[in-house]
Design a protein around this motif. Structure first.
Motif, mmCIF file in Angstrom:
data_model
loop_
_atom_site.group_PDB
_atom_site.id
_atom_site.type_symbol
_atom_site.label_atom_id
_atom_site.label_comp_id
_atom_site.label_asym_id
_atom_site.label_seq_id
_atom_site.Cartn_x
_atom_site.Cartn_y
_atom_site.Cartn_z
ATOM 1 N N ALA A 23 0.842 -1.201 0.000
ATOM 2 C CA ALA A 23 0.000 0.000 0.000
ATOM 3 C C ALA A 23 0.873 1.245 0.000
ATOM 4 O O ALA A 23 1.882 1.306 0.711
ATOM 5 N N GLY A 155 -2.758 3.431 -3.898
ATOM 6 C CA GLY A 155 -3.735 2.521 -3.325
ATOM 7 C C GLY A 155 -3.127 1.265 -2.737
ATOM 8 O O GLY A 155 -1.961 1.234 -2.342
ATOM 9 N N ILE A 156 -3.930 0.207 -2.670
ATOM 10 C CA ILE A 156 -3.484 -1.116 -2.230
ATOM 11 C C ILE A 156 -3.385 -1.999 -3.460
ATOM 12 O O ILE A 156 -4.317 -2.068 -4.267
ATOM 13 N N ALA A 172 -9.283 0.413 -0.962
ATOM 14 C CA ALA A 172 -8.852 0.733 0.403
ATOM 15 C C ALA A 172 -10.065 1.100 1.260
ATOM 16 O O ALA A 172 -11.130 1.453 0.737
ATOM 17 N N ASN A 174 -11.137 3.873 3.219
ATOM 18 C CA ASN A 174 -10.667 5.258 3.242
ATOM 19 C C ASN A 174 -10.815 5.948 4.594
ATOM 20 O O ASN A 174 -10.219 6.998 4.817
ATOM 21 N N TRP A 178 -3.401 5.370 9.151
ATOM 22 C CA TRP A 178 -2.256 4.474 9.270
ATOM 23 C C TRP A 178 -1.124 5.220 9.977
ATOM 24 O O TRP A 178 -0.589 6.196 9.446
ATOM 25 N N LEU A 219 -12.114 -6.052 2.118
ATOM 26 C CA LEU A 219 -11.902 -4.770 1.453
ATOM 27 C C LEU A 219 -13.020 -4.494 0.454
ATOM 28 O O LEU A 219 -13.531 -3.372 0.363
ATOM 29 N N ARG A 304 -2.721 8.415 5.367
ATOM 30 C CA ARG A 304 -3.816 7.781 4.647
ATOM 31 C C ARG A 304 -3.203 7.031 3.461
ATOM 32 O O ARG A 304 -2.026 7.225 3.134
ATOM 33 N N ILE A 305 -4.022 6.236 2.786
ATOM 34 C CA ILE A 305 -3.587 5.566 1.572
ATOM 35 C C ILE A 305 -4.054 6.396 0.386
ATOM 36 O O ILE A 305 -5.263 6.542 0.153
#
Length: 311
Positions: A23, A155-156, A172, A174, A178, A219, A304-305
């Motif tokens: 990620a 993103g992931i 993700a 949202n 993290w 997810l 955040r991602i």
């Protein structure tokens, strides 16, 4: 023409996805957590290195991964009959080496993306990803994409094991925050791989597969609780945590403080905690600052991602 590329830090593995999940991460306060490469036309190739962690890199430009990226890219251009000319590159090294934040991946992604844009996009995203994995393999000793893919795409990402597409994007959650904390020490990817056993018991393999499948499902259904429950590393963490002073105490604190999950970012020593509330995340970052960081190189961020990777 000047091209500047920024490639974000990343979390490899995400605990439950050894070598197949990654990620991108981005601090919510706008702090720069990723490497920057600038490219300009020149009469001959050169590489200039700057930034807070520049002094940790080899003084010889020929030993730098960004130089290797340039050489690899130009070789590919020549192979396919594309015109080339020398360039001057500047690397702003903002990520610590051996941190578990995808430091080498960030330099590789920024360099190859900048070169591809500068030379008017001769290679597709999938072709560039192959190059990025090959360059990453020069440093870690094996080709893997769990840092370069999310760093490049955002993103992931889930690695497919296929030549095309190399990766697929996962949705993700949202609302998650993290928390990442780099302790300041260095753990090489090669060292962290050497400490792992050559094989794992069948029961461990079954747990790994089940957790990964459930996580992907969670997810897609945006089931935060289920996604957090299965973020447990049964492959690497039991062995790698021995390389990380204070890991067990940090895990215990964060889980007791309400983190949905806690784990090692990539090979470490950076750790991450997944939180549902911003204040909770800030409190954990403050505790990790005081109790997990080992020296003045360490830091923590609430992230955040991002949906977008390299810019």
């Amino acid at each position: 023409m000047t091209i500047t590329a920024y490639a974000p830090a990343s979390i490899g593995n995400l605990s439950l996805g050894y070598d197949v999940l990654g990620a991108a991460i981005e601090p919510i306060d706008g702090a720069v957590l990723g490497d920057v490469v600038e490219i300009n036309r020149a009469e001959q190739f050169s590489l200039t290195i700057a930034g807070p962690f520049a002094h940790k890199l080899p003084a010889d430009e020929n030993a730098n991964i960004v130089t290797h990226c340039y050489e690899h890219f130009i070789e590919a251009m020549v192979k396919y009959g594309q015109p080339t000319h020398p360039v001057a590159l500047t690397l702003q090294k903002n990520l610590p080496i051996g941190s578990g934040l995808g430091s080498s991946a960030s330099s590789i992604v920024a360099a190859l993306h900048a070169l591809n844009v500068y030379f008017e996009h001769p290679f597709t995203k999938n072709e560039l990803l192959h190059m990025m994995g090959e360059l990453e393999g020069q440093i870690s000793g094996s080709v893997h994409y769990d840092n370069v893919a999310p760093c490049y795409l955002g993103g992931i990402t889930l690695m497919t094991g296929q030549k095309a597409p190399l990766t697929v994007s996962l949705p993700a959650i949202n609302s998650w925050y993290w928390v990442v904390c780099y302790s300041g020490i260095t753990v090489s990817t090669a060292q962290a791989r050497d400490i792992l056993p050559a094989s794992v018991p069948l029961s461990t393999g079954l747990t790994f597969g089940r957790q990964l499948g459930v996580f992907v499902h969670a997810l897609h259904t945006q089931d935060e609780t289920l996604a957090g429950v299965v973020m447990n590393d049964v492959i690497a963490e039991p062995y790698r945590k021995a390389l990380l002073p204070g890991f067990d105490e940090a895990r215990s604190y964060c889980i007791d403080a309400g983190a949905l999950a806690f784990g090692i970012s990539g090979s470490g020593p950076t750790v991450f905690a997944v939180c549902q509330k911003l204040q909770q995340a800030r409190d954990m970052a403050a505790w990790l600052d005081k109790n997990y960081i080992q020296n003045s190189d360490g830091f923590s961020h609430v992230c955040r991602i991002p949906a977008k990777g390299v810019k």
